[in-house]
Design a protein around this motif. Structure first.
Motif: not given
Ligand SMILES: NC(=O)c1ccc[n+]([C@@H]2O[C@H](COP(=O)([O-])OP(=O)(O)OC[C@H]3O[C@@H](n4cnc5c(N)ncnc54)[C@H](O)[C@@H]3O)[C@@H](O)[C@H]2O)c1
Length: 324
Positions: A8-14, A30-35, A49-51, A70-73, A89-91
């Protein structure tokens, strides 16, 4: 509803977070702030904040939630071909682990960020939901695999789901509330903006001999505010017990690379340096979606997706970041 928004901290998620807060929902991001950006999360939302792959973090973020968006990828198609394990691993692995945690916590509805990349090279246009799925990159494969898993989870009565296949997400919140810029973007519009701001030297146009009106590639750009609206409608649909579904989210028409460059020059009031280079392997000449199913099923009609508005809202976001 209480809704967990992973990524949710990403481009579309926000943008999705803003839209669902506007709809009166309780939101946990929930976001790990990777991007993603910490500043993109409004104070009205809870932030974990986490993975997504960390079971303790997952449990904390999902506790008491009715639904999950679920947007994390990772999302760079080119990178997925050179580092497929990163995408596995992630997707795949992280996503499956998080769906498992969601099921444990009693989450009943999932909205999943899928992609036009599940289709591969277009066999016919516009691309509707029944178009053959034959991803040309590993990223698209990971999205298709999760769609298939969700179809099984639905069939087995574990959870229902909406898979939303975004075409080219673009633009920023017209009210200027979301201004988190994409980091190291690979997609056309932010690249064009970075050239306009002097952050990059030129836009490389990959091929000018396609069978399109001006010879450059044509893509379907959908405003992120329209995408956010589709998430709200999808959650309402699932919450009302109307069942799982998969839809394409696009405008039904396309714009060429050169049109995007020319229109950007008008919006920013200066020339945008560009150069024609060779075609890129695997790039189709034209790609646009049929939005008919999303309209029929959800009443979804894009309202912000004309190219001018997409470019104006994007330029404003760059200016709000002190660029341009
Ligand atoms: N941008 C597009 O045009 C487009 C098109 C089709 C599909 N999608 C999909 O939409 C989703 C969102 O895309 P976006 O453009 O907003 O990208 P983004 O990179 O801005 O957002 C992804 C967010 O997920 C977070 N994240 C990633 N892995 C994580 C993990 N393991 N744990 C916790 N947080 C994690 C990132 O920090 C980021 O905030 C992605 O799934 C992407 O594949 C995007």
């Amino acid at each position: 509803m209480r809704i967990c928004i992973a990524g949710g901290a990403g481009y579309i998620g926000s943008h999705v977070v803003r839209r669902l807060l506007d709809g009166g929902h309780d939101i946990v991001v929930l976001d790990n702030l990777a991007t993603g950006h910490r500043e993109s999360i409004p104070s009205q939302a809870e932030f974990v904040h986490g993975d997504v792959g960390d079971p303790l973090v997952a449990r904390k973020a999902l506790a008491g939630c009715d639904a999950l968006v679920y947007l994390a990828a990772w999302k760079a198609a080119g990178e997925s071909m050179t580092d497929p394990f990163k995408y596995s691993r992630n997707n795949l692995v992280n996503t499956l682990a998080f769906l498992d945690a969601a099921h444990d916590q009693g989450v009943k509805h999932v909205v999943f960020s899928s992609s036009a990349a599940v289709f591969g090279a277009p066999k016919s246009l516009p691309i509707d939901e029944d178009h053959p799925k034959d991803p040309e990159n590993y990223y698209g494969f990971t999205k298709l695999e999760i769609e298939r898993v969700l179809a099984w989870y639905d069939k087995l009565g574990a959870m229902d789901s909406a898979c939303l296949r975004y075409f080219n997400a673009a633009g920023y919140d017209p009210e200027g509330r979301c201004i988190g810029l994409e980091r190291n973007p690979a997609n056309l519009i932010p690249v064009v903006m970075e050239v306009a701001c002097g952050m990059r030297k030129e836009v490389q146009i990959f091929g000018s001999d396609y069978d399109t009106p001006d010879g450059t590639g044509v893509r379907d750009y959908i405003h992120v505010t329209d995408l956010a609206e589709a998430h709200a409608l999808a959650l309402d649909h699932l919450h009302a017990g109307k069942g799982s579904f998969v839809v394409n989210l696009g405008t039904g028409e396309g714009q060429s690379v050169l049109e995007v460059v020319k229109q950007t020059e008008l919006v920013v009031g200066r020339p945008v340096a560009h150069r024609i280079v060779g075609r890129r392997a695997g790039d189709p000449s034209s790609l646009w979606a049929s939005g008919a199913k999303a309209r029929e099923l959800l009443g979804w009609v894009p309202k912000h997706s004309d190219l001018r508005k997409i470019l104006e809202t994007t330029w404003k976001a760059y200016q709000a970041n002190g660029l341009g």
